[in-house]
Scaffold this motif. Structure first.
Motif, short mmCIF file in Angstrom:
data_model
loop_
_atom_site.label_atom_id
_atom_site.label_comp_id
_atom_site.label_asym_id
_atom_site.label_seq_id
_atom_site.Cartn_x
_atom_site.Cartn_y
_atom_site.Cartn_z
N ASP A 8 -8.01 29.48 23.32
CA ASP A 8 -8.45 29.96 22.02
C ASP A 8 -9.95 30.23 22.14
O ASP A 8 -10.51 30.18 23.26
CB ASP A 8 -8.12 28.93 20.93
CG ASP A 8 -8.01 29.57 19.55
OD1 ASP A 8 -8.36 30.75 19.40
OD2 ASP A 8 -7.58 28.88 18.61
N MET A 9 -10.64 30.49 21.05
CA MET A 9 -12.04 30.92 21.18
C MET A 9 -13.03 30.06 20.39
O MET A 9 -14.17 29.89 20.80
CB MET A 9 -12.14 32.38 20.75
CG MET A 9 -13.37 33.09 21.26
SD MET A 9 -13.18 34.87 21.13
CE MET A 9 -14.73 35.37 21.88
N GLU A 10 -12.56 29.50 19.25
CA GLU A 10 -13.50 28.78 18.38
C GLU A 10 -14.10 27.55 19.07
O GLU A 10 -15.20 27.13 18.73
CB GLU A 10 -12.80 28.37 17.08
CG GLU A 10 -12.44 29.53 16.17
CD GLU A 10 -11.12 30.22 16.51
OE1 GLU A 10 -10.54 29.92 17.58
OE2 GLU A 10 -10.68 31.06 15.71
N HIS A 60 -6.54 34.21 21.24
CA HIS A 60 -7.34 34.23 20.00
C HIS A 60 -7.32 35.63 19.38
O HIS A 60 -7.57 36.62 20.08
CB HIS A 60 -8.79 33.84 20.28
CG HIS A 60 -9.70 34.14 19.13
ND1 HIS A 60 -9.78 33.32 18.02
CD2 HIS A 60 -10.53 35.18 18.88
CE1 HIS A 60 -10.63 33.85 17.15
NE2 HIS A 60 -11.10 34.98 17.66
N HIS A 104 -9.75 24.24 18.52
CA HIS A 104 -10.49 23.83 17.32
C HIS A 104 -9.64 22.89 16.48
O HIS A 104 -8.42 22.86 16.62
CB HIS A 104 -10.88 25.07 16.49
CG HIS A 104 -9.70 25.92 16.17
ND1 HIS A 104 -8.84 25.65 15.14
CD2 HIS A 104 -9.19 27.01 16.80
CE1 HIS A 104 -7.87 26.53 15.12
NE2 HIS A 104 -8.05 27.37 16.13
N HIS A 116 -9.40 25.58 11.24
CA HIS A 116 -8.33 26.28 10.55
C HIS A 116 -7.03 25.97 11.28
O HIS A 116 -7.06 25.36 12.36
CB HIS A 116 -8.58 27.81 10.51
CG HIS A 116 -8.50 28.47 11.85
ND1 HIS A 116 -9.53 28.45 12.76
CD2 HIS A 116 -7.49 29.14 12.46
CE1 HIS A 116 -9.17 29.10 13.86
NE2 HIS A 116 -7.92 29.52 13.71
ZN ZN Z 1 -8.74 31.33 17.50
#
Ligand code: ZN
Length: 273
Positions: A8-10, A60, A104, A116
């Motif tokens: 993912d990226m966050e 993501h 995240h 989220h």
């Molecule tokens: Zn994400």
């Protein structure tokens, strides 16, 4: 040894703001470069532990964040969206380990970068068998469905805490930043964070024999809290959905992957608030 890496990226090193994970902004290219940095660190760690095959799933947003020319040439990249298993596309019983990079915390977590659950504009909370789940739990259960253990999670200190709560104390966690609210964090230097990811992955794969796949007990009861009732109006049209509150749907599945697909349909059909 086959290793599956979902990213993912966050929770990537350096990232603190939505602009850094959103195409079309001035900062997005930096976010993508940092993402490749963390992913390649994990690939290096896996190779050092003896991995013979590595699959990386870009997971993501558009799922097209990783430059195929920048990822380590020993890794196969899965790029693009939608995919049937979404953030876990490509996992199957042939893998020995799953690694979650850049994760995240769940929606509604204090001091957590960009917290989220699946969709910030649609989902307020998701519960499986009564326990509120971050994406890492929902996705670890997909790996678990195929008998594959999640052995390492990287992200901020909040997601690392949730990983240990859900997956148990044996999962290796790498905290690359400590959030000060939702959009600010004390960052580890990128090179140090990436070294920790590389060493953590090597360590986690070296003690793989002790790792257990994560599974919920069947049958699986899913509950989805939307932000607003108009979203539940739409989601309730999916066969099998029961409206148990103005904003909440529930359903039970005997097969976890089928349940996960129903959940995604109920999220995707709902209008953004
Ligand atoms: Zn994400």
């Amino acid at each position: 040894m086959k290793v599956y890496i979902a990213t993912d990226m966050e929770g990537i090193s350096g990232i603190v703001h939505g602009d850094q994970v959103s195409p079309g902004t001035a900062e997005y290219a930096d976010g993508c470069a940092w993402m490749v940095g963390d992913v390649n660190a994990a690939v290096h760690g896996a190779l050092a532990a003896g991995a013979t095959e590595i699959v990386v799933n870009d997971s993501h947003g558009s799922m097209r964040n990783i430059d195929p020319g920048a990822i380590h040439p020993k890794a196969t990249l899965i790029s693009g969206s939608p995919k049937p298993l979404s953030m876990m596309q490509g996992i199957d019983a042939s893998f020995q380990a799953c690694i979650l990079i850049g994760y995240h915390a769940r929606a509604g977590t204090e001091d957590a970068i960009l917290d989220h659950t699946i969709s910030g504009s649609v989902v307020r909370a998701i519960r499986v068998n009564g326990i509120e789940m971050p994406e890492l739990g929902l996705n670890a259960a997909i790996a678990g469905y195929y008998g594959v253990p999640v052995v390492l999670v990287s992200g901020d200190t909040a997601v690392c805490r949730q990983a240990t709560e859900i997956l148990g104390k044996d999962v290796v966690t790498v905290a690359v930043k400590e959030a000060i609210g939702r959009q600010a964090a004390k960052l580890r230097p990128l090179s140090e964070a990436q070294n920790l990811i590389q060493a953590g992955v090597k360590d986690a794969l070296n003690k793989l024999v002790a790792a257990k796949p994560f599974k919920f007990a069947a049958p699986y009861r899913f509950e989805l809290d939307y932000h607003i009732s108009a979203q539940a109006d739409m989601g309730a049209m999916i066969p099998g959905a029961k409206r148990i509150g103005a904003r909440t749907l529930a359903f039970t599945a005997d097969d976890y992957i089928e349940g996960f697909r129903s959940l995604r349909a109920m999220i995707n059909i709902a209008p953004a608030r």
